[in-house]
Enzyme design. Structure first.
Site, PDB file in Angstrom:
ATOM      1  N   GLU A   2      38.151  42.537  28.262  1.00  0.00           N
ATOM      2  CA  GLU A   2      38.567  43.725  29.017  1.00  0.00           C
ATOM      3  C   GLU A   2      38.687  44.956  28.132  1.00  0.00           C
ATOM      4  O   GLU A   2      38.239  46.050  28.493  1.00  0.00           O
ATOM      5  CB  GLU A   2      39.891  43.453  29.729  1.00  0.00           C
ATOM      6  CG  GLU A   2      39.756  42.624  30.997  1.00  0.00           C
ATOM      7  CD  GLU A   2      39.581  41.122  30.740  1.00  0.00           C
ATOM      8  OE1 GLU A   2      39.682  40.698  29.571  1.00  0.00           O
ATOM      9  OE2 GLU A   2      39.349  40.382  31.716  1.00  0.00           O
ATOM     10  N   HIS A  34      47.542  35.724  38.375  1.00  0.00           N
ATOM     11  CA  HIS A  34      46.538  36.456  39.155  1.00  0.00           C
ATOM     12  C   HIS A  34      47.155  37.195  40.329  1.00  0.00           C
ATOM     13  O   HIS A  34      46.443  37.639  41.215  1.00  0.00           O
ATOM     14  CB  HIS A  34      45.484  35.489  39.709  1.00  0.00           C
ATOM     15  CG  HIS A  34      44.767  34.712  38.669  1.00  0.00           C
ATOM     16  ND1 HIS A  34      45.346  33.658  38.006  1.00  0.00           N
ATOM     17  CD2 HIS A  34      43.518  34.839  38.157  1.00  0.00           C
ATOM     18  CE1 HIS A  34      44.482  33.155  37.140  1.00  0.00           C
ATOM     19  NE2 HIS A  34      43.370  33.859  37.208  1.00  0.00           N
TER      20      HIS A  34
END
Lengths: 430, 327
Positions: free
Chosen positions: B62, B131
């Protein structure tokens, strides 16, 4: 012993009363009153009621102008009670604490009032300074919007009882105040008149009574009654031939104004019997029955414009028949013109309802809480009665009893109705 | 052009498609956006349509690919970077917070970072704690960023275009529970992206929310209506900058507010909005401001526990009723 200062608050004249309008002060600041004296006229949905003082003492401050609608518990003024005032110990438990401190402080949480002029919670002609309004509003818990409105519109929050946490005043609590303000057609006159001034004519009961409000009040009381009180019902046909005859003879020698009504006879008969039937005379409160030490007979008065008032004849058992008649005439008249006293509306110990000569043969009443019994008197009519094997045409009336089964049983009620029948056979003894 | 009915996912894809068609500088980059069609199938089909130069699959890094996006934006491109979920964006936080958000300021206005970062957020699909979190408040905290929360199909369709037109880095949070819902997309945006909107007018209490909790707030308002309480539902739409006038005007009208925020209460966006109301709307309040937030636990995996941890309609209704009583 220090003199105690008590708040004069908007009285609750029944469980259904939320607010009332102060229409007139009957006293001025500095006046001395005795316990029970009328001090103000309060307009409620039951009409105009004279509010009595709970204390003997000197009127200290009158804080609220007439014609203002305020919630129950709102502070209207203060009274300095005489030091020897006999007050109900239970009622004034808080006052005892005050006395221990030996400080003449006001009983409520409102700030001690000194020499500022009475604050009038209507639009004032001259805007108060910001600081003075802050002083007024900072003493009570109130939501920010209420404080902001109080500052903007010069509202005095001290007399308002709040419905929020810890009694905080919320917007809905001052709705009537705001309405009163916007509705005040001549606010400057009302604002500048002295509190004791009688210049403001109180609204008469008939002109201002809102029949819807009265219907709501009746609905609230009757709903509560039917929900909470297990009623039982008895009826008894009473021969009133003797009583009627006696009454005719008695009235023959009287001026029309002094004549006795059969109702007075019935009230008197009930009143002198009740001491023998304590389970029908009193109040059911907080899960238990309290027999009443006195006999105050509430009498249902139908109003011409609809609705009912139930003022009480106080100590009916101690009145002569003539005095009973006078009392009956008096409360009937005052019910229809307004001006009943607050105690007359709140302390009846039993109720008596009369359907009238054009009514039905019998009426089964709904008990007016927290009372425990209601007597219903039907139409006086001629009917055949069998006496000693003979059919006689008699003047009869069906008398009913609705009573609270938590307090009494049918057999007690039946004994009472039987005794009433016997009593009414000897009208001359009444 | 008439309005169309489509899923929230389709609305997002329509926005992407339009952006890619309108401006050759626009490209989409992220994990699985190409061959797999996006982790939530938003970019499905776009690789075939626009080719591997404009729909770019990245490795699992990321910080790296968000950094590439910043560089591309500085170099004159209009990158759309997809970070699979907000949870993973924390790995790119340094790039977003220390680089993207600061360059315009540190360069004295000489460099802009016209970067758009899309990410899924929120809980409710049993994806467990790592998540399912709501970190949007972290980004709403940062000066130099703009943070959008499209709660409606219209916003899903049009906010991307508005974000690309903005010279600042813009983050778009797409709540996972909205993706499958069908809805109506009109032919033009509801309002500029930074404007909060009243999604349901009311007079008694303001329910202030954004993103995935907007449908819950609207349902709660319906239920409150049945009890005679008229609730106004405010959709923030943009979490930074906040449209203070709209939310304050609502509170000034209703005098009461409940904030619904899927973030945890401690340090939440709801806390910030509450403070704004205190500072600028205090004198119009009739009751304390209340918050309905997620339970202060990592979002659980089991369905019943997950649902118990999240703000629910019943809680909103109960809280609103308490506020109506001044509690």
């Amino acid at each position: 012993m220090a003199r105690q200062s008590f708040d004069i608050v908007m009285p609750s004249l029944g469980a259904d009363m939320r607010d009332g309008t102060l229409t007139e002060w009957l006293v001025a600041e500095g006046d001395h009153v005795s316990k029970g004296d009328s001090i103000a006229v309060i307009e409620t949905n039951k009409g105009a009621i004279e509010m009595e003082s709970y204390y003997s003492g000197t009127i200290n401050r009158l804080l609220v102008q007439p014609m203002l609608t305020l919630p129950v518990g709102a502070i209207l003024g203060t009274i300095d009670a005489d030091s020897n005032t006999e007050t109900d110990a239970e009622e004034n438990a808080d006052a005892d604490i005050v006395t221990d401190n030996e400080q003449p402080v006001s009983q409520s949480i409102s700030p001690p009032i000194h020499n500022e002029p009475p604050i009038v919670p209507v639009v004032s002609t001259a805007p108060a300074t910001e600081t003075s309004v802050r002083a007024l509003t900072s003493q009570r818990l109130a939501s920010p919007i209420v404080r902001a409105l109080a500052q903007q519109q010069q509202l005095d929050l001290r007399g308002i009882s709040g419905s929020g946490p810890q009694g905080a005043i919320l917007l809905k609590d001052i709705q009537t105040l705001l309405q009163a303000q916007s509705a005040a057609s001549s606010p400057s006159e009302a604002a500048t008149a002295a509190p004791s001034s009688k210049a403001v004519t109180p609204k008469t009961a008939t002109s201002s009574r809102d029949s819807n409000a009265m219907r709501e009040a009746i609905a609230a009381a009757m709903e509560k009654s039917k929900r909470e009180i297990p009623h039982y019902y008895l009826s008894h046909e009473i021969d009133l031939s003797v009583a009627k005859q006696w009454l005719s003879q008695e009235n023959a020698g009287r001026d029309p104004d002094d004549r006795l009504l059969l109702t007075a006879l019935l009230i008197k008969a009930v009143a002198i019997l009740l001491p023998r039937f304590p389970a029908l005379n009193g109040h059911y409160l907080d899960g238990r029955f309290e027999p009443a030490p006195a006999i105050h007979i509430g009498t249902v008065i139908s109003l011409r414009e609809g609705g009912l008032m139930v003022p009480a004849i106080h100590h009916a058992d101690q009145l002569s028949l003539n005095d009973t008649m006078l009392a009956l005439r008096d409360i009937s008249q005052r019910s229809r013109t307004g001006r009943l006293r607050s105690s007359e509306l709140t302390d009846a110990t039993i109720t008596l309802t009369h359907i009238g000569d054009r009514g039905s043969d019998s009426v089964f009443g709904v008990i007016y809480p927290p009372q425990v019994a209601i007597l219903g008197f039907g139409r006086l009519r001629q009917s055949p009665l069998v006496k000693q094997g003979q059919i006689n045409i008699c003047d009869t009336m069906t008398v009913t009893l609705s009573a609270d089964h938590r307090v009494s049983d049918g057999i007690q009620g039946a004994k009472f109705l039987h005794a009433l029948s016997q009593q009414l056979q000897q009208p001359e003894l009444l | 052009m008439a309005s169309e009915t489509m899923s929230y996912r389709e609305a997002l894809r329509a926005g992407l498609e339009e952006a890619l068609n309108q401006d050759p500088r626009v490209f989409l980059m992220g994990e699985d956006v190409g061959r797999y069609g996006g982790c939530y199938a938003v970019s499905k089909g776009l690789l075939a349509q626009f080719g591997a130069e404009r729909i770019i699959d990245t490795p699992l890094c990321e910080s790296g690919f968000v950094g590439v996006g910043i560089g591309a934006a500085l170099g004159g491109m209009r990158p759309i970077v997809e970070v699979m979920t907000v949870n993973f964006s924390l790995l790119a936080m340094d790039q977003i917070v220390n680089t993207a958000a600061t360059l315009r300021h540190m360069s004295g206005g000489q460099f802009h970072v016209p970067l758009v970062i899309r990410m899924a957020c929120g809980a409710g699909r049993q994806l467990a704690a790592q998540h399912s979190h709501s970190w949007e408040n972290f980004y709403a905290h940062i000066p130099g960023l703009k943070v959008l929360s499209p709660a409606t199909h219209s916003d899903a369709r049009y906010m991307l275009g508005q974000a690309l037109a903005d010279p600042n880095p813009v983050l778009i949070f797409e709540h996972v529970m909205l993706l499958n819902e069908p809805g109506t997309v009109p032919d033009k945006p509801d309002a500029p992206m930074e404007t909060a909107l009243i999604r349901r007018p009311g007079t008694d209490i303001s329910l202030i929310t954004y993103g995935g909790n907007l449908p819950k707030a609207l349902t709660a308002a319906e239920q409150l209506q049945q009890d005679g309480i008229s609730a106004e539902v405010v959709d923030l739409r943009c979490l930074r900058p906040l449209d203070k006038p709209t939310l304050l005007n609502s509170v000034r009208k209703t005098h009461r507010a409940v904030l619904i925020d899927e973030g945890w209460q401690t340090g939440s966006l709801a806390g910030e909005i509450s403070a704004i109301i205190m500072e600028d709307g205090f004198w119009s309040l009739d009751a304390p401001v209340r918050r309905v937030c997620s339970a202060e636990v990592p979002i659980p995996y089991p369905r019943h526990l997950e649902q118990a941890a999240l703000p629910q309609v019943e809680q909103i209704v109960t809280t609103a009723k308490a506020v109506m009583e001044g509690r």
